[in-house]
Enzyme design. Sequence first.
Site, PDB file in Angstrom:
ATOM      1  N   SER A 259      14.177   5.863  -1.174  1.00 21.12           N
ATOM      2  CA  SER A 259      13.384   6.789  -0.342  1.00 21.12           C
ATOM      3  C   SER A 259      13.480   6.388   1.134  1.00 21.12           C
ATOM      4  O   SER A 259      13.545   7.252   2.011  1.00 21.12           O
ATOM      5  CB  SER A 259      11.922   6.837  -0.817  1.00 21.12           C
ATOM      6  N   LYS A 260      13.535   5.096   1.421  1.00 22.81           N
ATOM      7  CA  LYS A 260      13.702   4.662   2.816  1.00 22.81           C
ATOM      8  C   LYS A 260      15.105   5.026   3.307  1.00 22.81           C
ATOM      9  O   LYS A 260      15.280   5.440   4.462  1.00 22.81           O
ATOM     10  CB  LYS A 260      13.476   3.149   2.957  1.00 22.81           C
TER      11      LYS A 260
ATOM     12  N   ILE B  38       2.291  -4.328   8.904  1.00 24.52           N
ATOM     13  CA  ILE B  38       3.083  -4.499  10.137  1.00 24.52           C
ATOM     14  C   ILE B  38       2.516  -3.627  11.259  1.00 24.52           C
ATOM     15  O   ILE B  38       2.435  -4.057  12.415  1.00 24.52           O
ATOM     16  CB  ILE B  38       4.576  -4.185   9.888  1.00 24.52           C
TER      17      ILE B  38
ATOM     18  N   TYR C  31      11.869   2.819  -4.056  1.00 26.49           N
ATOM     19  CA  TYR C  31      11.414   2.520  -2.688  1.00 26.49           C
ATOM     20  C   TYR C  31      12.585   2.531  -1.710  1.00 26.49           C
ATOM     21  O   TYR C  31      12.573   3.250  -0.703  1.00 26.49           O
ATOM     22  CB  TYR C  31      10.708   1.153  -2.642  1.00 26.49           C
ATOM     23  N   SER C  32      13.624   1.717  -2.008  1.00 18.54           N
ATOM     24  CA  SER C  32      14.708   1.607  -1.023  1.00 18.54           C
ATOM     25  C   SER C  32      15.503   2.906  -0.927  1.00 18.54           C
ATOM     26  O   SER C  32      15.981   3.266   0.159  1.00 18.54           O
ATOM     27  CB  SER C  32      15.601   0.409  -1.332  1.00 18.54           C
TER      28      SER C  32
ATOM     29  N   THR D  49      14.056  -0.740   6.575  1.00 15.32           N
ATOM     30  CA  THR D  49      14.168  -2.016   5.868  1.00 15.32           C
ATOM     31  C   THR D  49      15.624  -2.364   5.553  1.00 15.32           C
ATOM     32  O   THR D  49      16.461  -1.460   5.443  1.00 15.32           O
ATOM     33  CB  THR D  49      13.361  -1.923   4.546  1.00 15.32           C
ATOM     34  N   ASP D  50      15.884  -3.644   5.352  1.00 19.39           N
ATOM     35  CA  ASP D  50      17.235  -4.059   4.934  1.00 19.39           C
ATOM     36  C   ASP D  50      17.531  -3.644   3.494  1.00 19.39           C
ATOM     37  O   ASP D  50      18.681  -3.683   3.058  1.00 19.39           O
ATOM     38  CB  ASP D  50      17.412  -5.584   5.097  1.00 19.39           C
ATOM     39  N   GLU D  51      16.475  -3.239   2.752  1.00 23.71           N
ATOM     40  CA  GLU D  51      16.686  -2.926   1.331  1.00 23.71           C
ATOM     41  C   GLU D  51      17.556  -1.692   1.133  1.00 23.71           C
ATOM     42  O   GLU D  51      18.090  -1.475   0.046  1.00 23.71           O
ATOM     43  CB  GLU D  51      15.337  -2.777   0.625  1.00 23.71           C
TER      44      GLU D  51
ATOM     45  N   LYS E  84      -3.088   7.414   6.838  1.00 23.66           N
ATOM     46  CA  LYS E  84      -3.748   8.089   5.711  1.00 23.66           C
ATOM     47  C   LYS E  84      -4.771   7.195   5.016  1.00 23.66           C
ATOM     48  O   LYS E  84      -5.565   7.661   4.211  1.00 23.66           O
ATOM     49  CB  LYS E  84      -2.635   8.483   4.717  1.00 23.66           C
TER      50      LYS E  84
ATOM     51  N   ILE F  58       1.192  11.804   7.583  1.00 19.15           N
ATOM     52  CA  ILE F  58       2.352  12.194   8.412  1.00 19.15           C
ATOM     53  C   ILE F  58       2.982  13.490   7.891  1.00 19.15           C
ATOM     54  O   ILE F  58       3.696  14.165   8.618  1.00 19.15           O
ATOM     55  CB  ILE F  58       3.455  11.097   8.498  1.00 19.15           C
TER      56      ILE F  58
HETATM   57  P1  NAD Z   1       2.002  -1.282   4.262  1.00 19.35           P
HETATM   58  O1  NAD Z   1       2.145  -0.735   2.882  1.00 19.35           O
HETATM   59  O2  NAD Z   1       1.229  -2.533   4.483  1.00 19.35           O
HETATM   60  O3  NAD Z   1       1.361  -0.181   5.226  1.00 19.35           O
HETATM   61  C1  NAD Z   1       1.712   1.168   5.181  1.00 19.35           C
HETATM   62  C2  NAD Z   1       0.676   1.950   5.977  1.00 19.35           C
HETATM   63  O4  NAD Z   1       1.067   3.338   5.973  1.00 19.35           O
HETATM   64  C3  NAD Z   1      -0.730   1.887   5.374  1.00 19.35           C
HETATM   65  O5  NAD Z   1      -1.681   1.687   6.401  1.00 19.35           O
HETATM   66  C4  NAD Z   1      -0.915   3.252   4.733  1.00 19.35           C
HETATM   67  O6  NAD Z   1      -2.269   3.682   4.707  1.00 19.35           O
HETATM   68  C5  NAD Z   1      -0.067   4.124   5.650  1.00 19.35           C
HETATM   69  N1  NAD Z   1       0.416   5.351   4.994  1.00 19.35           N
HETATM   70  C6  NAD Z   1       0.983   5.468   3.762  1.00 19.35           C
HETATM   71  N2  NAD Z   1       1.292   6.760   3.520  1.00 19.35           N
HETATM   72  C7  NAD Z   1       0.955   7.459   4.631  1.00 19.35           C
HETATM   73  C8  NAD Z   1       1.058   8.826   4.993  1.00 19.35           C
HETATM   74  N3  NAD Z   1       1.573   9.745   4.160  1.00 19.35           N
HETATM   75  N4  NAD Z   1       0.620   9.209   6.218  1.00 19.35           N
HETATM   76  C9  NAD Z   1       0.074   8.295   7.082  1.00 19.35           C
HETATM   77  N5  NAD Z   1      -0.064   7.003   6.778  1.00 19.35           N
HETATM   78  C10 NAD Z   1       0.385   6.575   5.566  1.00 19.35           C
HETATM   79  O7  NAD Z   1       3.497  -1.429   4.789  1.00 19.35           O
HETATM   80  P2  NAD Z   1       4.120  -2.493   5.801  1.00 19.35           P
HETATM   81  O8  NAD Z   1       4.544  -3.696   5.046  1.00 19.35           O
HETATM   82  O9  NAD Z   1       3.210  -2.631   6.964  1.00 19.35           O
HETATM   83  O10 NAD Z   1       5.453  -1.726   6.238  1.00 19.35           O
HETATM   84  C11 NAD Z   1       5.440  -0.823   7.348  1.00 19.35           C
HETATM   85  C12 NAD Z   1       6.828  -0.224   7.483  1.00 19.35           C
HETATM   86  O11 NAD Z   1       7.776  -1.262   7.670  1.00 19.35           O
HETATM   87  C13 NAD Z   1       7.284   0.545   6.238  1.00 19.35           C
HETATM   88  O12 NAD Z   1       7.956   1.709   6.663  1.00 19.35           O
HETATM   89  C14 NAD Z   1       8.225  -0.399   5.537  1.00 19.35           C
HETATM   90  O13 NAD Z   1       9.227   0.316   4.837  1.00 19.35           O
HETATM   91  C15 NAD Z   1       8.822  -1.151   6.715  1.00 19.35           C
HETATM   92  N6  NAD Z   1       9.268  -2.529   6.425  1.00 19.35           N
HETATM   93  C16 NAD Z   1       8.441  -3.412   5.796  1.00 19.35           C
HETATM   94  C17 NAD Z   1       8.875  -4.714   5.564  1.00 19.35           C
HETATM   95  C18 NAD Z   1       7.970  -5.731   4.899  1.00 19.35           C
HETATM   96  O14 NAD Z   1       8.442  -6.839   4.583  1.00 19.35           O
HETATM   97  N7  NAD Z   1       6.693  -5.452   4.693  1.00 19.35           N
HETATM   98  C19 NAD Z   1      10.146  -5.121   5.975  1.00 19.35           C
HETATM   99  C20 NAD Z   1      10.970  -4.178   6.623  1.00 19.35           C
HETATM  100  C21 NAD Z   1      10.511  -2.899   6.846  1.00 19.35           C
HETATM  101  P1  TYD Z   2       8.152  -8.550  -2.506  1.00 18.76           P
HETATM  102  O1  TYD Z   2       7.205  -9.327  -1.664  1.00 18.76           O
HETATM  103  O2  TYD Z   2       7.620  -7.525  -3.460  1.00 18.76           O
HETATM  104  O3  TYD Z   2       9.223  -7.909  -1.498  1.00 18.76           O
HETATM  105  P2  TYD Z   2      10.627  -7.138  -1.821  1.00 18.76           P
HETATM  106  O4  TYD Z   2      10.712  -6.825  -3.255  1.00 18.76           O
HETATM  107  O5  TYD Z   2      10.484  -5.918  -0.978  1.00 18.76           O
HETATM  108  O6  TYD Z   2      11.703  -8.076  -1.353  1.00 18.76           O
HETATM  109  O7  TYD Z   2       9.026  -9.566  -3.351  1.00 18.76           O
HETATM  110  C1  TYD Z   2       9.798 -10.581  -2.723  1.00 18.76           C
HETATM  111  C2  TYD Z   2      10.578 -11.295  -3.804  1.00 18.76           C
HETATM  112  O8  TYD Z   2       9.652 -11.994  -4.659  1.00 18.76           O
HETATM  113  C3  TYD Z   2      11.336 -10.348  -4.724  1.00 18.76           C
HETATM  114  O9  TYD Z   2      12.570 -10.956  -5.089  1.00 18.76           O
HETATM  115  C4  TYD Z   2      10.458 -10.216  -5.934  1.00 18.76           C
HETATM  116  C5  TYD Z   2       9.754 -11.563  -6.015  1.00 18.76           C
HETATM  117  N1  TYD Z   2       8.372 -11.538  -6.576  1.00 18.76           N
HETATM  118  C6  TYD Z   2       8.030 -12.413  -7.605  1.00 18.76           C
HETATM  119  O10 TYD Z   2       8.875 -13.200  -8.104  1.00 18.76           O
HETATM  120  N2  TYD Z   2       6.759 -12.381  -8.077  1.00 18.76           N
HETATM  121  C7  TYD Z   2       5.811 -11.521  -7.590  1.00 18.76           C
HETATM  122  O11 TYD Z   2       4.663 -11.505  -8.098  1.00 18.76           O
HETATM  123  C8  TYD Z   2       6.175 -10.644  -6.524  1.00 18.76           C
HETATM  124  C9  TYD Z   2       5.175  -9.700  -5.934  1.00 18.76           C
HETATM  125  C10 TYD Z   2       7.473 -10.703  -6.032  1.00 18.76           C
END
Ligand code: NAD
Ligand code: TYD
Length: 355
Positions: free
Chosen positions: A161-162, A11, A158-159, A132-134, A32, A58
């Site tokens: 810690s968030k 993102i 994960y959720s 996140t919504d989690e 990082k 961070i």
């Molecule tokens: P991602 O795992 O793709 O990217 C995380 C980035 O953070 C990576 O570039 C990683 O190198 C960097 N990073 C990790 N630890 C670090 C540290 N200690 N210091 C500096 N950089 C560090 O994650 P994403 O999917 O892009 O999510 C970004 C944010 O959005 C997260 O906080 C996540 O909780 C939140 N979020 C994600 C989703 C989703 O569906 N992916 C939905 C809602 C919220």
């Molecule tokens: P994911 O993309 O890991 O996001 P989150 O767990 O944060 O919602 O998973 C989305 C949904 O898909 C979740 O219900 C778990 C399921 N899932 C599978 O069924 N198979 C897979 O291999 C993965 C990665 C996720």
Amino acid sequence: MILVTGGAGFIGSNFILDWFSQSNEPVINLDKLTYAGNLQNLAITAGDERHVFVKGDIGDSALVTKLLAEHRPRAIINFAAESHVDRSILGPEAFIQTNIVGTFRLLEAAHAYWRTLNEAEKKDFRFLHVSTDEVYGSLTEHEPAFTEMHRYQPSSPYSASKASSDHLVNAYHRTFGLPTLITNCSNNYGPYQFPEKLIPLMIVNALAGRSLPIYGDGRQVRDWLYVADHCSALRRVLKAGEAGETYNIGGWNEKPNIEIVHTVCGLLREMTGGPATGDYLDLITHVRDRPGHDTRYAIDARKIERELDWRPGETFETGIRKTVRWYLDNQDWVASIQTGAYRDWIEKNYIQQRQ
Ligand code: NAD
Ligand code: TYD
């Protein structure tokens, strides 16, 4: 300028590319570069003076303090996190370190820096924490969607810690007056998503003829938002959000996992003509469920719609089509991130855990 953390991830990199398409304001990107960070996502910014990349953590207080003093950003947008639920089940330590301790140290450095600003700068400064919504936990089938008032009830490391990081951010607003914003967004999908998450994993596996692993019965529901819409919502919250407030972000788009996988297979068939034999759907394999698997997430996005007049630009149908097309057109990107670390993860998660 603004300081973006985690800007080499899924993102964060979409956000930086989107930012430069709208603005000339420079971005310092502190990342990082864990397994999820990929500077290739930002290759297009090579030589662009608006993008200053710094490799770092961070949680490194000295580094963050130095960056803030040197660059004097008007805002911090914190994307940096460990973000994958399954990884948090197999190894929660990194989640505690980055998502909790790291956010705490970033808040400390931000607070110390903010206190050095003059009154006008102080008022305008923003610490936007991307969450996140989690954190709200799991809904049953007919419960109303999560509002900003919903109780925090996280299920996974994960959720949890968030959730902890959100509490810290709110505490820095309530106790010290730091002008914070929190966004809680639903599941994102789109370009540059690491192929460990559901949608890119299914696309990449189907194209390679590998099985499509569905956890349990696949009836779990997620609320999906195209990543560019998340980015536009974040820009809007940064610009017009009220300090101390939380905004839920979502596009009213609930779908069971199994339906997502069927849609992806259908689009792949349409765009590639299908695999040499059989159908992509034949690759679907039900595997052992995720422990503590949340049944349903759903975002009530009325607050951001009403107060900030934000709406998503994509429907699920248009967003998923763009996403499948992007992965087909960017198979080099996929190939280049399939490093040893990624392969080790597949072995650990699917081969050792789910047989
Ligand atoms: P991602 O795992 O793709 O990217 C995380 C980035 O953070 C990576 O570039 C990683 O190198 C960097 N990073 C990790 N630890 C670090 C540290 N200690 N210091 C500096 N950089 C560090 O994650 P994403 O999917 O892009 O999510 C970004 C944010 O959005 C997260 O906080 C996540 O909780 C939140 N979020 C994600 C989703 C989703 O569906 N992916 C939905 C809602 C919220
Ligand atoms: P994911 O993309 O890991 O996001 P989150 O767990 O944060 O919602 O998973 C989305 C949904 O898909 C979740 O219900 C778990 C399921 N899932 C599978 O069924 N198979 C897979 O291999 C993965 C990665 C996720």
